[in-house]
Write a protein that holds these residues in place. Structure first.
Motif, PDB file in Angstrom:
ATOM      1  N   ALA A 137       0.829  -1.209   0.000  1.00  0.00           N
ATOM      2  CA  ALA A 137       0.000   0.000   0.000  1.00  0.00           C
ATOM      3  C   ALA A 137       0.866   1.261   0.000  1.00  0.00           C
ATOM      4  O   ALA A 137       0.432   2.315  -0.468  1.00  0.00           O
ATOM      5  N   LEU A 138       2.083   1.141   0.506  1.00  0.00           N
ATOM      6  CA  LEU A 138       3.012   2.270   0.540  1.00  0.00           C
ATOM      7  C   LEU A 138       3.974   2.274  -0.642  1.00  0.00           C
ATOM      8  O   LEU A 138       4.904   3.073  -0.699  1.00  0.00           O
ATOM      9  N   GLY A 139       3.773   1.339  -1.575  1.00  0.00           N
ATOM     10  CA  GLY A 139       4.614   1.303  -2.769  1.00  0.00           C
ATOM     11  C   GLY A 139       5.857   0.449  -2.649  1.00  0.00           C
ATOM     12  O   GLY A 139       6.697   0.445  -3.555  1.00  0.00           O
ATOM     13  N   PHE A 140       5.983  -0.287  -1.550  1.00  0.00           N
ATOM     14  CA  PHE A 140       7.120  -1.184  -1.384  1.00  0.00           C
ATOM     15  C   PHE A 140       6.775  -2.542  -1.983  1.00  0.00           C
ATOM     16  O   PHE A 140       5.611  -2.939  -1.999  1.00  0.00           O
ATOM     17  N   PRO A 141       7.786  -3.275  -2.420  1.00  0.00           N
ATOM     18  CA  PRO A 141       7.504  -4.634  -2.923  1.00  0.00           C
ATOM     19  C   PRO A 141       7.088  -5.551  -1.782  1.00  0.00           C
ATOM     20  O   PRO A 141       7.409  -5.305  -0.616  1.00  0.00           O
ATOM     21  N   ALA A 142       6.409  -6.624  -2.137  1.00  0.00           N
ATOM     22  CA  ALA A 142       6.035  -7.636  -1.149  1.00  0.00           C
ATOM     23  C   ALA A 142       7.294  -8.223  -0.526  1.00  0.00           C
ATOM     24  O   ALA A 142       8.367  -8.220  -1.141  1.00  0.00           O
ATOM     25  N   ARG A 143       7.155  -8.731   0.686  1.00  0.00           N
ATOM     26  CA  ARG A 143       8.278  -9.362   1.388  1.00  0.00           C
ATOM     27  C   ARG A 143       8.821 -10.513   0.540  1.00  0.00           C
ATOM     28  O   ARG A 143       8.076 -11.260  -0.061  1.00  0.00           O
ATOM     29  N   ARG A 144      10.152 -10.639   0.502  1.00  0.00           N
ATOM     30  CA  ARG A 144      10.820 -11.668  -0.308  1.00  0.00           C
ATOM     31  C   ARG A 144      11.193 -12.866   0.565  1.00  0.00           C
ATOM     32  O   ARG A 144      11.462 -12.736   1.758  1.00  0.00           O
ATOM     33  N   GLY A 149      14.309 -15.536  -2.780  1.00  0.00           N
ATOM     34  CA  GLY A 149      14.015 -14.192  -3.253  1.00  0.00           C
ATOM     35  C   GLY A 149      12.663 -14.021  -3.927  1.00  0.00           C
ATOM     36  O   GLY A 149      12.293 -12.918  -4.292  1.00  0.00           O
ATOM     37  N   ARG A 150      11.915 -15.099  -4.105  1.00  0.00           N
ATOM     38  CA  ARG A 150      10.554 -14.983  -4.646  1.00  0.00           C
ATOM     39  C   ARG A 150       9.669 -14.318  -3.596  1.00  0.00           C
ATOM     40  O   ARG A 150      10.057 -14.193  -2.432  1.00  0.00           O
ATOM     41  N   PRO A 151       8.450 -13.935  -3.970  1.00  0.00           N
ATOM     42  CA  PRO A 151       7.535 -13.406  -2.943  1.00  0.00           C
ATOM     43  C   PRO A 151       7.362 -14.434  -1.818  1.00  0.00           C
ATOM     44  O   PRO A 151       7.068 -15.606  -2.064  1.00  0.00           O
ATOM     45  N   ALA A 152       7.556 -13.998  -0.592  1.00  0.00           N
ATOM     46  CA  ALA A 152       7.531 -14.907   0.561  1.00  0.00           C
ATOM     47  C   ALA A 152       6.192 -15.626   0.697  1.00  0.00           C
ATOM     48  O   ALA A 152       6.158 -16.812   1.037  1.00  0.00           O
TER      49      ALA A 152
END
Length: 189
Positions: A137-144, A149-152
């Motif tokens: 929501a703040l423009g950061f990527p999803a946690r890895r 390194g894929r989306p957690a």
């Protein structure tokens, strides 16, 4: 078999984890009611498997909290509660800053430090009670993912990595942060 930081501790079952989650919600609700103009920062470790707390995880948690605390103006933070439960250490801060600013600092900590990657930090307010402010929501990527390194969330959902693999990576990060601790483990073996 190599030792990990998960070789000691009391195994937790799903019932204990769910009971702790319920207690966390009650505390967060009380803090939001008592501090309606503040942001509540709830922090915990993301720890896979049945061992959620022991001396090594407490040490890791304390060091990570110190790194996180250094990002905030001293006068803006009041430590409301710190838990040292078998289900894992947690801290709850009352922060006199807007939720989006608190979450940005938390994401900076999670993404920019080796220990921060092991933490989950939620910024809560009365307005976000039902849905904490998300990274995306703040423009950061999803946690890895810690390993690939894929989306957690994708790796967790598909169980791409075993608990043993994740615990080995967490142990590696712990020993990188506390090299003397690994020497202590090998001396005891």
């Amino acid at each position: 078999m190599s030792q990990t930081i998960f070789d000691s501790g009391a195994p937790q079952d799903i019932m204990a984890v769910l009971a702790n989650k319920d207690a966390r919600v009650v505390l967060q609700e009380r803090l939001m009611a008592d501090h309606p103009d503040a942001t509540i920062l709830a922090t915990k470790l993301n720890i896979p498997g049945p061992i959620k707390n022991n001396a090594a995880l407490e040490r890791l948690f304390a060091a990570g909290l110190a790194q996180l605390r250094a990002l905030f103006p001293a006068a803006a933070v009041t430590v409301a509660a710190t838990w040292h439960q078998p289900t894992g250490p947690e801290a709850f801060w009352v922060v006199a800053l807007p939720a989006d600013q608190v979450k940005r600092l938390a994401v900076q900590f999670e993404d920019a430090t080796a220990l921060g990657r092991l933490f989950d930090a939620d910024a809560l307010t009365a307005a976000t009670r039902d849905r904490p402010l998300s990274r995306t929501a703040l423009g950061f990527p999803a946690r890895r993912c810690l390993i690939c390194g894929r989306p957690a969330k994708d790796c967790a959902r598909s169980r791409r990595h075993s608990v043993a693999e994740l615990q080995a990576e967490i142990s590696r990060r712990y020993w990188a942060a506390f090299p003397a601790a690994q020497e202590d483990v090998h001396a005891q073996a």
